[in-house]
Design a protein around this motif. Structure first.
Motif, PDB file in Angstrom:
ATOM      1  N   PRO A  66       0.808  -1.227   0.000  1.00 41.21           N
ATOM      2  CA  PRO A  66       0.000   0.000   0.000  1.00 41.21           C
ATOM      3  C   PRO A  66       0.838   1.273   0.000  1.00 41.21           C
ATOM      4  O   PRO A  66       0.484   2.252  -0.652  1.00 41.21           O
ATOM      5  CB  PRO A  66      -0.815  -0.123   1.298  1.00 41.21           C
ATOM      6  CG  PRO A  66      -0.894  -1.585   1.548  1.00 41.21           C
ATOM      7  CD  PRO A  66       0.412  -2.139   1.089  1.00 41.21           C
ATOM      8  N   LEU A  67       1.966   1.257   0.714  1.00 42.49           N
ATOM      9  CA  LEU A  67       2.838   2.425   0.725  1.00 42.49           C
ATOM     10  C   LEU A  67       3.461   2.651  -0.651  1.00 42.49           C
ATOM     11  O   LEU A  67       3.550   3.787  -1.135  1.00 42.49           O
ATOM     12  CB  LEU A  67       3.937   2.253   1.775  1.00 42.49           C
ATOM     13  CG  LEU A  67       3.486   2.343   3.235  1.00 42.49           C
ATOM     14  CD1 LEU A  67       4.659   2.039   4.163  1.00 42.49           C
ATOM     15  CD2 LEU A  67       2.917   3.712   3.546  1.00 42.49           C
ATOM     16  N   ALA A  68       3.889   1.561  -1.291  1.00 42.09           N
ATOM     17  CA  ALA A  68       4.495   1.679  -2.615  1.00 42.09           C
ATOM     18  C   ALA A  68       3.478   2.219  -3.620  1.00 42.09           C
ATOM     19  O   ALA A  68       3.797   3.087  -4.443  1.00 42.09           O
ATOM     20  CB  ALA A  68       5.021   0.318  -3.074  1.00 42.09           C
ATOM     21  N   VAL A  69       2.234   1.718  -3.547  1.00 40.64           N
ATOM     22  CA  VAL A  69       1.181   2.206  -4.441  1.00 40.64           C
ATOM     23  C   VAL A  69       0.929   3.686  -4.189  1.00 40.64           C
ATOM     24  O   VAL A  69       0.777   4.489  -5.123  1.00 40.64           O
ATOM     25  CB  VAL A  69      -0.111   1.386  -4.231  1.00 40.64           C
ATOM     26  CG1 VAL A  69      -1.294   2.044  -4.932  1.00 40.64           C
ATOM     27  CG2 VAL A  69       0.077  -0.036  -4.746  1.00 40.64           C
ATOM     28  N   PHE A  70       0.917   4.075  -2.924  1.00 41.60           N
ATOM     29  CA  PHE A  70       0.649   5.475  -2.575  1.00 41.60           C
ATOM     30  C   PHE A  70       1.706   6.410  -3.160  1.00 41.60           C
ATOM     31  O   PHE A  70       1.386   7.409  -3.815  1.00 41.60           O
ATOM     32  CB  PHE A  70       0.598   5.626  -1.056  1.00 41.60           C
ATOM     33  CG  PHE A  70       0.414   7.043  -0.601  1.00 41.60           C
ATOM     34  CD1 PHE A  70      -0.853   7.600  -0.560  1.00 41.60           C
ATOM     35  CD2 PHE A  70       1.490   7.811  -0.223  1.00 41.60           C
ATOM     36  CE1 PHE A  70      -1.035   8.910  -0.150  1.00 41.60           C
ATOM     37  CE2 PHE A  70       1.326   9.118   0.186  1.00 41.60           C
ATOM     38  CZ  PHE A  70       0.060   9.674   0.231  1.00 41.60           C
ATOM     39  N   TYR A  71       2.972   6.084  -2.947  1.00 45.87           N
ATOM     40  CA  TYR A  71       4.026   6.987  -3.405  1.00 45.87           C
ATOM     41  C   TYR A  71       4.162   6.978  -4.932  1.00 45.87           C
ATOM     42  O   TYR A  71       4.492   8.008  -5.529  1.00 45.87           O
ATOM     43  CB  TYR A  71       5.345   6.639  -2.726  1.00 45.87           C
ATOM     44  CG  TYR A  71       5.371   7.074  -1.281  1.00 45.87           C
ATOM     45  CD1 TYR A  71       5.324   8.421  -0.942  1.00 45.87           C
ATOM     46  CD2 TYR A  71       5.412   6.138  -0.253  1.00 45.87           C
ATOM     47  CE1 TYR A  71       5.327   8.826   0.380  1.00 45.87           C
ATOM     48  CE2 TYR A  71       5.412   6.538   1.073  1.00 45.87           C
ATOM     49  CZ  TYR A  71       5.371   7.884   1.384  1.00 45.87           C
ATOM     50  OH  TYR A  71       5.361   8.289   2.695  1.00 45.87           O
TER      51      TYR A  71
ATOM     52  N   ALA B  87       1.611   6.545  -7.040  1.00 47.47           N
ATOM     53  CA  ALA B  87       0.487   7.345  -7.514  1.00 47.47           C
ATOM     54  C   ALA B  87       0.690   8.825  -7.204  1.00 47.47           C
ATOM     55  O   ALA B  87       0.253   9.692  -7.964  1.00 47.47           O
ATOM     56  CB  ALA B  87      -0.814   6.844  -6.883  1.00 47.47           C
ATOM     57  N   LEU B  88       1.364   9.106  -6.089  1.00 47.20           N
ATOM     58  CA  LEU B  88       1.633  10.506  -5.740  1.00 47.20           C
ATOM     59  C   LEU B  88       2.490  11.173  -6.812  1.00 47.20           C
ATOM     60  O   LEU B  88       2.240  12.325  -7.192  1.00 47.20           O
ATOM     61  CB  LEU B  88       2.339  10.569  -4.384  1.00 47.20           C
ATOM     62  CG  LEU B  88       2.697  11.959  -3.857  1.00 47.20           C
ATOM     63  CD1 LEU B  88       1.428  12.757  -3.578  1.00 47.20           C
ATOM     64  CD2 LEU B  88       3.558  11.858  -2.602  1.00 47.20           C
ATOM     65  N   ALA B  89       3.491  10.446  -7.300  1.00 46.69           N
ATOM     66  CA  ALA B  89       4.365  11.009  -8.328  1.00 46.69           C
ATOM     67  C   ALA B  89       3.640  11.192  -9.655  1.00 46.69           C
ATOM     68  O   ALA B  89       3.925  12.131 -10.399  1.00 46.69           O
ATOM     69  CB  ALA B  89       5.585  10.099  -8.518  1.00 46.69           C
ATOM     70  N   LEU B  90       2.668  10.325  -9.948  1.00 46.10           N
ATOM     71  CA  LEU B  90       1.988  10.374 -11.249  1.00 46.10           C
ATOM     72  C   LEU B  90       0.691  11.172 -11.229  1.00 46.10           C
ATOM     73  O   LEU B  90       0.351  11.838 -12.212  1.00 46.10           O
ATOM     74  CB  LEU B  90       1.693   8.946 -11.724  1.00 46.10           C
ATOM     75  CG  LEU B  90       2.913   8.040 -11.983  1.00 46.10           C
ATOM     76  CD1 LEU B  90       2.443   6.630 -12.286  1.00 46.10           C
ATOM     77  CD2 LEU B  90       3.751   8.595 -13.122  1.00 46.10           C
ATOM     78  N   LEU B  91      -0.045  11.103 -10.102  1.00 49.55           N
ATOM     79  CA  LEU B  91      -1.407  11.646 -10.076  1.00 49.55           C
ATOM     80  C   LEU B  91      -1.621  12.758  -9.066  1.00 49.55           C
ATOM     81  O   LEU B  91      -2.698  13.356  -9.032  1.00 49.55           O
ATOM     82  CB  LEU B  91      -2.409  10.513  -9.788  1.00 49.55           C
ATOM     83  CG  LEU B  91      -2.346   9.301 -10.716  1.00 49.55           C
ATOM     84  CD1 LEU B  91      -3.267   8.194 -10.196  1.00 49.55           C
ATOM     85  CD2 LEU B  91      -2.739   9.706 -12.130  1.00 49.55           C
TER      86      LEU B  91
ATOM     87  N   ALA C   6      -4.294   4.310  -3.013  1.00 47.85           N
ATOM     88  CA  ALA C   6      -3.916   3.551  -1.823  1.00 47.85           C
ATOM     89  C   ALA C   6      -5.130   2.924  -1.151  1.00 47.85           C
ATOM     90  O   ALA C   6      -5.103   1.750  -0.752  1.00 47.85           O
ATOM     91  CB  ALA C   6      -3.174   4.468  -0.843  1.00 47.85           C
ATOM     92  N   VAL C   7      -6.209   3.710  -1.032  1.00 49.05           N
ATOM     93  CA  VAL C   7      -7.431   3.174  -0.426  1.00 49.05           C
ATOM     94  C   VAL C   7      -7.990   2.035  -1.276  1.00 49.05           C
ATOM     95  O   VAL C   7      -8.385   0.982  -0.760  1.00 49.05           O
ATOM     96  CB  VAL C   7      -8.474   4.288  -0.241  1.00 49.05           C
ATOM     97  CG1 VAL C   7      -9.820   3.702   0.175  1.00 49.05           C
ATOM     98  CG2 VAL C   7      -8.000   5.298   0.790  1.00 49.05           C
TER      99      VAL C   7
END
Length: 217
Positions: A29-34, A36-40, A49-50
């Motif tokens: 979940p942390l990897a997905v969050f970061y 997506a943060l860089a892209l979206l 992440a949710v």
């Protein structure tokens, strides 16, 4: 006791069981969050992440597979972070989110003791098989309640220190000092937990046999 002696598993065996579940419930979940943060951006990262965490929970429920306790805790934490993230987007609040999630988990730990369903027992059973007779023993029930209280206050201490650093120090100082302090507090708590578990098992094996040694759940 009237059940065969239980031997604490080797650390390597515990790691083989624990690492995949920790990767799925915490690291992914942390990897997905970061990512997506860089892209979206922040809103996209929160949604991604949710969605990842709850999709994992739903997938296990559909397959009728057990949901690891770490995944449930990750869902609680990411829900708190997402709610606050959609409300505001400042840098301080962004880093404050996981600390608030930690406080939510700490409260959940305390509530689980009050409800006589200590969360540490649930998390332990995700990684270690304990015989039913062991889980029914009053000494084991007291152990899990006390260790759950320990971790509730450890999590609360970690979040309190982190929030103080975030509000009174620069972001770079916060990241550096927080990592060191949290690692030290958590490492000490892990050592105490393992020592207490081994000690409890030794006393359990030394208990006299018979039904009096076991208290029904």
């Amino acid at each position: 006791m009237d059940h065969p002696p239980f031997t604490f598993p080797r650390i390597t065996a515990l790691l083989r069981q624990a690492v995949p579940r920790l990767l799925e419930g915490v690291v992914a979940p942390l990897a997905v969050f970061y990512a997506a943060l860089a892209l979206l951006g922040l809103d996209g990262a929160l949604i991604a992440a949710v969605a990842w965490v709850y999709a994992g929970v739903l997938w296990r429920l559909v397959l009728r597979r057990p949901v690891p306790g770490t995944m449930i805790l990750a869902a609680i934490a990411i829900t708190a972070r997402a709610a606050l993230g959609w409300w505001t987007g400042s840098a301080v609040v962004y880093f404050l989110q996981p600390e608030l999630g930690t406080i939510c988990i700490s409260v959940a730990f305390l509530a689980s003791v009050r409800l006589n369903r200590p969360l540490v027992q649930r998390l332990t059973l995700d990684y270690i098989h304990l015989p039913a007779a062991v889980l029914r023993h009053e000494r084991v029930r007291r152990f899990f309640a006390r260790i759950t209280l320990l971790w509730a206050f450890v999590l609360l201490a970690n979040s309190t220190v982190s929030i103080w650093l975030l509000l009174h120090q620069s972001i770079s100082t916060y990241l550096l000092v927080r990592t060191s302090v949290v690692a030290a507090i958590s490492g000490a708590a892990i050592a105490v937990s393992i020592y207490a578990f081994r000690r409890m098992l030794r006393r359990l094996h030394a208990d006299p046999p018979g039904p009096a040694a076991i208290t029904a759940a």
